[in-house]
Scaffold this active site. Structure first.
Site, PDB file in Angstrom:
ATOM      1  N   HIS A  24       3.418   3.436  -8.991  1.00  0.00           N
ATOM      2  CA  HIS A  24       3.317   1.730  -9.669  1.00  0.00           C
ATOM      3  C   HIS A  24       4.348   1.350 -10.197  1.00  0.00           C
ATOM      4  O   HIS A  24       4.424  -0.222  -9.410  1.00  0.00           O
ATOM      5  CB  HIS A  24       1.947   1.903 -10.436  1.00  0.00           C
ATOM      6  CG  HIS A  24       0.889   2.325  -9.586  1.00  0.00           C
ATOM      7  ND1 HIS A  24       0.031   1.994  -8.277  1.00  0.00           N
ATOM      8  CD2 HIS A  24      -0.452   2.958  -9.889  1.00  0.00           C
ATOM      9  CE1 HIS A  24      -0.833   2.680  -7.647  1.00  0.00           C
ATOM     10  NE2 HIS A  24      -1.275   2.927  -8.845  1.00  0.00           N
ATOM     11  N   GLU A  58     -12.080  -4.835  -5.387  1.00  0.00           N
ATOM     12  CA  GLU A  58     -12.081  -3.147  -6.031  1.00  0.00           C
ATOM     13  C   GLU A  58     -11.374  -2.258  -6.685  1.00  0.00           C
ATOM     14  O   GLU A  58     -11.757  -0.979  -6.907  1.00  0.00           O
ATOM     15  CB  GLU A  58     -12.670  -2.987  -3.683  1.00  0.00           C
ATOM     16  CG  GLU A  58     -13.549  -3.889  -2.956  1.00  0.00           C
ATOM     17  CD  GLU A  58     -13.085  -4.823  -2.968  1.00  0.00           C
ATOM     18  OE1 GLU A  58     -11.930  -4.992  -2.501  1.00  0.00           O
ATOM     19  OE2 GLU A  58     -13.897  -6.112  -2.642  1.00  0.00           O
ATOM     20  N   LEU A  90      10.733 -20.873  -4.039  1.00  0.00           N
ATOM     21  CA  LEU A  90       9.472 -19.858  -3.335  1.00  0.00           C
ATOM     22  C   LEU A  90       8.520 -20.245  -4.290  1.00  0.00           C
ATOM     23  O   LEU A  90       8.895 -19.760  -6.079  1.00  0.00           O
ATOM     24  CB  LEU A  90       9.934 -18.234  -3.584  1.00  0.00           C
ATOM     25  CG  LEU A  90       9.098 -17.454  -3.214  1.00  0.00           C
ATOM     26  CD1 LEU A  90       8.887 -18.064  -1.539  1.00  0.00           C
ATOM     27  CD2 LEU A  90      10.045 -16.207  -3.335  1.00  0.00           C
ATOM     28  N   SER A 131      -7.247  -5.677  -6.613  1.00  0.00           N
ATOM     29  CA  SER A 131      -8.652  -6.395  -5.482  1.00  0.00           C
ATOM     30  C   SER A 131      -9.287  -6.071  -6.055  1.00  0.00           C
ATOM     31  O   SER A 131      -8.795  -5.252  -7.141  1.00  0.00           O
ATOM     32  CB  SER A 131      -8.561  -5.536  -3.873  1.00  0.00           C
ATOM     33  OG  SER A 131      -9.046  -4.480  -4.578  1.00  0.00           O
ATOM     34  N   ASP A 172       0.520  -1.266   0.374  1.00  0.00           N
ATOM     35  CA  ASP A 172      -0.094  -0.333  -0.120  1.00  0.00           C
ATOM     36  C   ASP A 172       0.720   1.461  -0.391  1.00  0.00           C
ATOM     37  O   ASP A 172       2.202   0.967   0.762  1.00  0.00           O
ATOM     38  CB  ASP A 172      -1.338   0.086   0.885  1.00  0.00           C
ATOM     39  CG  ASP A 172      -1.822   0.331   1.251  1.00  0.00           C
ATOM     40  OD1 ASP A 172      -2.253   1.326  -0.373  1.00  0.00           O
ATOM     41  OD2 ASP A 172      -2.627   0.872   1.923  1.00  0.00           O
ATOM     42  N   LEU A 215      -6.844  -4.816   7.521  1.00  0.00           N
ATOM     43  CA  LEU A 215      -6.592  -6.213   6.242  1.00  0.00           C
ATOM     44  C   LEU A 215      -7.834  -6.019   4.763  1.00  0.00           C
ATOM     45  O   LEU A 215      -6.891  -6.117   3.628  1.00  0.00           O
ATOM     46  CB  LEU A 215      -7.102  -7.504   6.888  1.00  0.00           C
ATOM     47  CG  LEU A 215      -6.306  -7.933   7.720  1.00  0.00           C
ATOM     48  CD1 LEU A 215      -7.327  -9.428   8.263  1.00  0.00           C
ATOM     49  CD2 LEU A 215      -4.937  -8.395   7.270  1.00  0.00           C
ATOM     50  N   ARG A 256       1.574  -4.666   5.781  1.00  0.00           N
ATOM     51  CA  ARG A 256       0.836  -4.073   5.123  1.00  0.00           C
ATOM     52  C   ARG A 256       1.643  -2.938   5.446  1.00  0.00           C
ATOM     53  O   ARG A 256       2.379  -2.215   6.767  1.00  0.00           O
ATOM     54  CB  ARG A 256      -0.539  -3.687   5.773  1.00  0.00           C
ATOM     55  CG  ARG A 256      -0.703  -3.185   4.736  1.00  0.00           C
ATOM     56  CD  ARG A 256      -2.576  -2.395   5.023  1.00  0.00           C
ATOM     57  NE  ARG A 256      -2.885  -1.599   4.304  1.00  0.00           N
ATOM     58  CZ  ARG A 256      -4.179  -1.445   3.632  1.00  0.00           C
ATOM     59  NH1 ARG A 256      -5.233  -2.158   4.549  1.00  0.00           N
ATOM     60  NH2 ARG A 256      -5.251  -1.031   3.119  1.00  0.00           N
ATOM     61  N   ARG A 271       0.424   9.199 -10.230  1.00  0.00           N
ATOM     62  CA  ARG A 271       0.021   7.859  -9.098  1.00  0.00           C
ATOM     63  C   ARG A 271       1.086   6.813  -9.539  1.00  0.00           C
ATOM     64  O   ARG A 271       1.656   5.855  -9.531  1.00  0.00           O
ATOM     65  CB  ARG A 271      -0.710   7.434  -9.025  1.00  0.00           C
ATOM     66  CG  ARG A 271      -1.687   8.956  -8.127  1.00  0.00           C
ATOM     67  CD  ARG A 271      -3.290   8.298  -8.104  1.00  0.00           C
ATOM     68  NE  ARG A 271      -3.424   7.372  -7.636  1.00  0.00           N
ATOM     69  CZ  ARG A 271      -3.352   6.620  -6.716  1.00  0.00           C
ATOM     70  NH1 ARG A 271      -3.419   7.606  -6.173  1.00  0.00           N
ATOM     71  NH2 ARG A 271      -3.805   5.316  -6.182  1.00  0.00           N
TER      72      ARG A 271
HETATM   73  C1  FPP Z   1      -1.523   0.554  -3.355  1.00  0.00           C
HETATM   74  O1  FPP Z   1      -1.030   1.576  -3.684  1.00  0.00           O
HETATM   75  C2  FPP Z   1      -1.050  -0.755  -4.115  1.00  0.00           C
HETATM   76  C3  FPP Z   1      -1.447  -1.160  -5.327  1.00  0.00           C
HETATM   77  C4  FPP Z   1      -3.760  -0.900  -5.983  1.00  0.00           C
HETATM   78  C5  FPP Z   1      -1.342  -2.020  -6.146  1.00  0.00           C
HETATM   79  C6  FPP Z   1       0.104  -3.052  -6.143  1.00  0.00           C
HETATM   80  C7  FPP Z   1       0.206  -2.563  -7.608  1.00  0.00           C
HETATM   81  C8  FPP Z   1       1.725  -3.189  -7.669  1.00  0.00           C
HETATM   82  C9  FPP Z   1       2.744  -2.912  -7.012  1.00  0.00           C
HETATM   83  C10 FPP Z   1       2.019  -3.716  -9.558  1.00  0.00           C
HETATM   84  C11 FPP Z   1       1.752  -4.593 -10.110  1.00  0.00           C
HETATM   85  C12 FPP Z   1       2.255  -5.784  -9.073  1.00  0.00           C
HETATM   86  C13 FPP Z   1       2.675  -6.912  -9.294  1.00  0.00           C
HETATM   87  C14 FPP Z   1       3.361  -7.952  -8.416  1.00  0.00           C
HETATM   88  C15 FPP Z   1       3.677  -6.991 -10.291  1.00  0.00           C
HETATM   89  P1  FPP Z   1      -2.382   2.822  -3.464  1.00  0.00           P
HETATM   90  O2  FPP Z   1      -2.414   2.912  -5.308  1.00  0.00           O
HETATM   91  O3  FPP Z   1      -3.457   2.444  -3.172  1.00  0.00           O
HETATM   92  O4  FPP Z   1      -1.475   4.208  -3.167  1.00  0.00           O
HETATM   93  P2  FPP Z   1      -2.390   5.191  -1.924  1.00  0.00           P
HETATM   94  O5  FPP Z   1      -2.855   4.505  -0.732  1.00  0.00           O
HETATM   95  O6  FPP Z   1      -1.249   5.746  -1.940  1.00  0.00           O
HETATM   96  O7  FPP Z   1      -3.255   5.519  -3.132  1.00  0.00           O
END
Ligand code: FPP
Length: 247
Positions: free
Chosen positions: A35, A65, A129, A63, A18, A193, A186, A31
């Site tokens: 990512h 969502e 793994l 997710s 997160d 969760l 987290r 953003r």
């Molecule tokens: C949360 O940050 C993260 C996600 C919603 C997605 C996580 C995905 C990746 C790291 C990329 C792809 C995954 C793999 C396994 C290669 P957020 O956008 O919710 O952050 P914020 O809460 O600060 O807005």
């Protein structure tokens, strides 16, 4: 680098990655940059988990969502996942990593699911793994699907409702042959969760790291393992530290 020496290494670590958006926001960046940096943190974490001797690493990649986000961000996340599989699959396979996908598979359009399933197929005999990617995943949906499978068996007369027990429910979840995570991490300081592994988390230790996901690295992973090793896990019984002096 000093080798991590801990008395207890969890077999299964699950992570809610997160804070990508906030990491970018803090730097005045889009953003999407957060990512992309998040994918680098994924790579380092997979390596760190393997080196520490963790056998299962589950990452909450997308997710059920997350579809509610703006279309451009959804496309961006799917694109990163797609590129991760395309670019890193060969190396993960070479390193004997097995990929496993959990989440709802019905009604998914596009190439992402076939790509993930192909990665699962290619690596299915690997024994180091197991990297579990939670994609289109929501724990309540997973539990509802397991219940529906069991209800169908009851309807068909193949199962008695009174025979349904905890083990049977576990065996019908997406994580059927995966042990429950002993540790759930987290990042970003949020402490909940969010519909992740709700059934499997019954006895998990929860470790909340204040850093945003793009800053997550081997040091923070090992730090979470140290916190885990220092916890006293009782599973509803008595502490092994106090049991000897009680009664
Ligand atoms: C949360 O940050 C993260 C996600 C919603 C997605 C996580 C995905 C990746 C790291 C990329 C792809 C995954 C793999 C396994 C290669 P957020 O956008 O919710 O952050 P914020 O809460 O600060 O807005």
């Amino acid at each position: 680098m000093a080798k991590l020496e801990l008395a207890i290494i969890p077999q299964h670590v699950a992570i809610i990655m997160d804070g990508n958006g906030r990491w970018a926001n803090k730097r005045g960046l889009p953003r999407t940059v957060g990512h992309s940096k998040g994918v680098e943190a994924v790579r380092e974490t997979v390596r760190a988990a393997g080196e520490a001797g963790v056998k299962y690493l589950t990452l909450f990649a997308f997710s059920s969502e997350n579809w509610r986000r703006p279309e451009s961000e959804v496309n961006d996340l799917l694109g990163l996942l797609r590129r991760f599989i395309r670019r890193d699959l060969a190396e993960l396979h070479r390193e004997n990593v097995r990929i496993k996908i959990i989440g709802e598979r019905e009604n998914l359009r596009g190439d992402i699911l076939p790509l993930l399933l192909e990665a699962e197929e290619t690596t299915k005999f690997n024994t180091a793994l197991t990297l579990v990617i939670a994609f289109n995943y929501g724990a309540r949906n997973e539990i509802a699907r397991a219940m529906a499978k069991l209800a169908t068996q009851v309807e068909q007369g193949a199962l008695k409702a009174s025979d349904i027990d905890v083990e049977m429910i576990s065996r019908n979840l997406d994580t059927a042959e995966i042990p429950d995570p002993e540790l759930i991490i987290r990042t970003s300081g949020e402490e909940r969760l969010s519909n992740f592994l709700l059934w499997q988390a019954a006895y998990s230790e929860l470790v909340f790291i204040p850093d945003y996901w793009p800053d997550f690295d081997r040091r923070l992973f090992n730090h979470a393992l140290e916190i885990f090793a220092s916890r006293d896990r009782r599973f509803g019984g008595l502490s092994t530290k106090t049991a000897a002096v009680v009664g």
